[in-house]
Design a protein around this motif. Structure first.
Motif, mmCIF file in Angstrom:
data_model
loop_
_atom_site.group_PDB
_atom_site.id
_atom_site.type_symbol
_atom_site.label_atom_id
_atom_site.label_comp_id
_atom_site.label_asym_id
_atom_site.label_seq_id
_atom_site.Cartn_x
_atom_site.Cartn_y
_atom_site.Cartn_z
ATOM 1 N N HIS A 298 48.319 36.441 43.269
ATOM 2 C CA HIS A 298 48.080 35.598 42.098
ATOM 3 C C HIS A 298 48.295 34.125 42.426
ATOM 4 O O HIS A 298 47.531 33.251 42.023
ATOM 5 N N GLY A 308 44.652 36.867 37.889
ATOM 6 C CA GLY A 308 44.794 38.309 38.114
ATOM 7 C C GLY A 308 46.239 38.710 38.098
ATOM 8 O O GLY A 308 46.999 38.234 37.262
ATOM 9 N N SER A 313 44.290 39.836 42.902
ATOM 10 C CA SER A 313 43.752 38.682 42.183
ATOM 11 C C SER A 313 42.418 38.279 42.785
ATOM 12 O O SER A 313 41.995 38.820 43.808
#
Ligand code: MN
Length: 343
Positions: A298, A308, A313
């Motif tokens: 992330h 995400g 992510s």
């Protein structure tokens, strides 16, 4: 209809939003069920589960989303149609209808105009992304769930409607595709409790895994081979990447959705905690990131305007393939310098 008994405290006390959602859906004669753009197993599994449940309850149901869904999940449809929608079908929802957004963190990832519906319809947002923008009237957001599939499992379990076999199968697929078949660190005791609940309702994990695991095409395998052959380590072996060009998709004949699950393979390399797949599309590079703790996918996606979860992510970079690779590698090298590789 099959409905299994369950101890009342199985999931603990339900979130207040669950009871609101049940009461709204109970009354609504029409359900518009929406999956997010570029749909994955979680949003599709949840969507089919809710659509099946609605049909079983004699609701008028329309299921759809901004994009077609990967063919590997077609076995979950069982007669339910999936509509690619460019706009919200307001005529369908009519008066008193409900809109249910599943696994969708922002209105921008749903069908255009969904954020403007609150005045006219009941809108419900069920999601586990911590960056959810709460764009509906009822927003049930639980980032401790490894998949939105866990939340829908609880919703149906708490409701008087129960879960039938098709719903259980769709939800099992939703959960396992999001938590890496119980391998990701996002997996909790609750994930397993949900799996048991779904088995009690008729899902057979071995059968579902056989279907999920045996529906790649030769084209996708060729595409993955190209990516594998380009595997490169960096950041002192703590990170790895590979890439796919537009030509790779054209020459192998694989579709865009053929990359689902591919990036996870880089985490199989000993010592790698952060994995990156770059895929070239029209005028942009799609970047898929996967991480093992203590690394955060992330954190890297955020640096490029994406989002995400900690473990999974993504972001989109408007640049050439070479420029995107170089920018992401630079960011990861800066970030990974202070971390120790996972066990
Ligand atoms: Mn999800």
């Amino acid at each position: 209809m099959r409905k299994t008994e369950m101890p009342e405290d199985y999931f603990g006390p339900p979130a207040p939003e669950i009871l609101d959602i049940i009461s709204v859906l109970e009354k609504a004669g029409k359900w518009l069920v929406l999956a997010h753009e570029k749909p994955d197993g979680d949003t599709i599994g949840c969507s089919f589960a809710m659509a099946h449940a609605g049909a079983r309850l004699s609701k008028e149901v329309m299921l759809g989303g901004p994009d077609i869904y990967p063919g590997r999940y077609e076995f979950l449809a069982a007669g339910i149609n999936f509509n690619v929608l460019n706009e919200i079908p307001c005529d369908f929802i009519g008066t008193g209808g409900a809109v249910i957004c599943l696994d969708t963190s922002t209105a921008g990832r749903s069908v255009q105009g969904v954020e403007d519906l609150q005045e006219r319809f009941h809108t419900i947002n069920i999601d586990h992304h911590s960056d959810n923008e709460r764009f509906c009237a009822i927003n049930w957001v639980d980032p401790t769930s490894s998949a939105t599939g866990e939340m829908v499992t609880e919703l149906l379990s708490v409701s008087p409607w129960g879960i039938d076999r098709r719903e259980a199968e769709a939800l099992y697929v939703a959960i396992v595709t999001d938590n890496g078949y119980f391998k990701f660190s996002s997996t909790t005791k609750r994930s397993y409790k949900c799996a048991i609940r779904l088995m009690e309702a008729g899902a057979v994990p071995g059968d579902l895994m056989a279907v999920l695991d045996s529906n790649m095409s030769a084209e996708i395998l060729s595409l993955w081979g190209r990516a594998f052959s380009r595997t490169e380590l960096f950041a002192g072996g703590r990170s790895a990447f590979f890439w796919l060009s537009k030509d790779d998709f054209e020459q192998t004949g694989a579709s865009r959705s053929g990359t689902e699950g591919l990036v996870n393979f880089l985490l199989k390399i000993k010592g790698v905690g952060l994995a990156v797949l770059f895929s070239e599309a029209d005028g942009e590079i799609r970047v898929n990131l996967r991480a093992r703790a203590p690394f955060s996918a992330h954190r890297i996606a955020l640096a490029f305007g994406g989002g995400g979860h900690e473990v999974a992510s993504g972001c989109v970079i408007r640049a050439s393939l070479a420029e995107a690779v170089s920018a992401v590698i630079t960011e990861i090298e800066k970030y990974a310098a202070g971390y120790i590789a996972p066990r």
